[in-house]
Write an enzyme that holds these catalytic residues in place. Structure first.
Site, short mmCIF file in Angstrom:
data_model
loop_
_atom_site.label_atom_id
_atom_site.label_comp_id
_atom_site.label_asym_id
_atom_site.label_seq_id
_atom_site.Cartn_x
_atom_site.Cartn_y
_atom_site.Cartn_z
N ASN A 184 0.83 -1.22 0.00
CA ASN A 184 0.00 0.00 0.00
C ASN A 184 0.86 1.26 0.00
O ASN A 184 0.52 2.26 -0.64
CB ASN A 184 -0.93 0.00 1.21
CG ASN A 184 -2.02 -1.04 1.10
OD1 ASN A 184 -2.26 -1.59 0.03
ND2 ASN A 184 -2.68 -1.33 2.21
N ASP A 213 2.87 0.37 -10.22
CA ASP A 213 1.59 -0.33 -10.27
C ASP A 213 1.81 -1.83 -10.45
O ASP A 213 1.00 -2.64 -9.99
CB ASP A 213 0.75 0.23 -11.42
CG ASP A 213 -0.72 -0.16 -11.32
OD1 ASP A 213 -1.27 -0.07 -10.21
OD2 ASP A 213 -1.31 -0.55 -12.34
N ASP A 271 3.74 -2.99 -6.78
CA ASP A 271 2.90 -3.24 -5.60
C ASP A 271 2.08 -4.52 -5.75
O ASP A 271 1.86 -5.24 -4.78
CB ASP A 271 2.01 -2.04 -5.27
CG ASP A 271 1.06 -1.66 -6.40
OD1 ASP A 271 0.95 -2.41 -7.38
OD2 ASP A 271 0.45 -0.58 -6.31
N ARG A 288 1.26 -10.22 -4.11
CA ARG A 288 1.24 -11.65 -4.39
C ARG A 288 2.26 -12.40 -3.54
O ARG A 288 1.99 -13.51 -3.07
CB ARG A 288 1.50 -11.89 -5.89
CG ARG A 288 0.31 -11.55 -6.78
CD ARG A 288 0.51 -12.09 -8.18
NE ARG A 288 1.65 -11.49 -8.85
CZ ARG A 288 1.61 -10.33 -9.51
NH1 ARG A 288 0.47 -9.66 -9.58
NH2 ARG A 288 2.69 -9.85 -10.11
N THR A 345 -5.13 -7.65 -0.37
CA THR A 345 -6.26 -7.50 0.53
C THR A 345 -7.37 -6.72 -0.16
O THR A 345 -7.14 -6.08 -1.20
CB THR A 345 -5.85 -6.76 1.81
OG1 THR A 345 -5.45 -5.41 1.45
CG2 THR A 345 -4.68 -7.47 2.49
N ASP A 367 -5.08 4.73 -9.04
CA ASP A 367 -5.00 4.76 -10.50
C ASP A 367 -5.84 5.90 -11.06
O ASP A 367 -5.45 6.59 -12.00
CB ASP A 367 -5.49 3.43 -11.10
CG ASP A 367 -4.46 2.33 -10.97
OD1 ASP A 367 -3.30 2.61 -10.61
OD2 ASP A 367 -4.82 1.16 -11.22
#
Length: 204
Positions: free
Chosen positions: A32, A69, A72, A77, A83, A94
């Site tokens: 995050n 992008d 993260d 993974r 989550t 985004d």
């Protein structure tokens, strides 16, 4: 073809991104945090540089931070999966990044006196948000919506290529790319609505 290209690009990036992802996780950095930092970097490039006409610096910053992008997601993974909040945050950031990119480009074109180019950038901003909303709404109703000729990677690639060509002297390239992208985005909205309609009819 676009999906094949994205798969190939992801495969090529994996060998570079995965070691970085592991190192960040070992350092205690969360996916995050990378998501938010990546968005902040894109905004600096778009609003701090592209809006003021420094297109080369802006392009480099946006490309570098847009790659987070992928980073993260790889980190998520490795931690066992994204989550629900992580997925929500990623999608929300985004949208913020896209708004910054097209808003910055629109401002730049306005200061250059290119009103029609500015209109094209604003159309890309508005329709791009609708493209994303249609997918999110469909998925919220339990349907799939992974279709369309101008999904987010294609949208960012289009404006990036237009900006690059403008940097090397083709001043018409960025507005032209934006108008093409605006048209493709409208088509994508139609494709997604039609796709969801067929699913809804089948479920009726």
């Amino acid at each position: 073809m676009a999906k094949i290209f994205r798969v190939s690009a992801r495969t090529a990036l994996s060998s570079v991104v995965e070691p970085i992802a592991r190192a960040l996780l070992r350092a205690g950095v969360s996916p995050n945090a990378v998501t938010v930092a990546g968005t902040a970097g894109v905004l600096v490039g778009a609003l701090g540089f592209a809006a003021r006409g420094h297109l080369l610096i802006a392009l480099v910053l946006v490309v570098v931070f847009a790659l987070t992008d992928f980073l993260d997601g790889t980190m998520a993974r490795m931690k066992g999966g994204s989550t629900r909040f992580g997925a929500f945050l990623d999608s929300s950031m985004d949208r913020v990044a896209d708004a910054g990119i097209f808003g910055g480009v629109a401002y730049y074109l306005a200061t250059e006196g290119d009103r029609w180019g500015m209109v094209a950038a604003l159309l890309c901003l508005a329709v791009g948000q609708i493209v994303s909303y249609v997918k999110a709404r469909a998925e919220g109703l339990g349907m799939t919506c992974n279709v369309g000729i101008a999904e987010r990677p294609e949208r960012l690639l289009s404006v990036g290529v237009g900006g690059l060509l403008t940097i090397i002297g083709l001043e018409w390239a960025l507005p032209a790319a934006l108008w093409i992208l605006a048209g493709l985005s409208v088509i994508t909205v139609g494709q997604r609505i039609a796709h969801v309609y067929k699913q809804a009819q089948a479920q009726a």
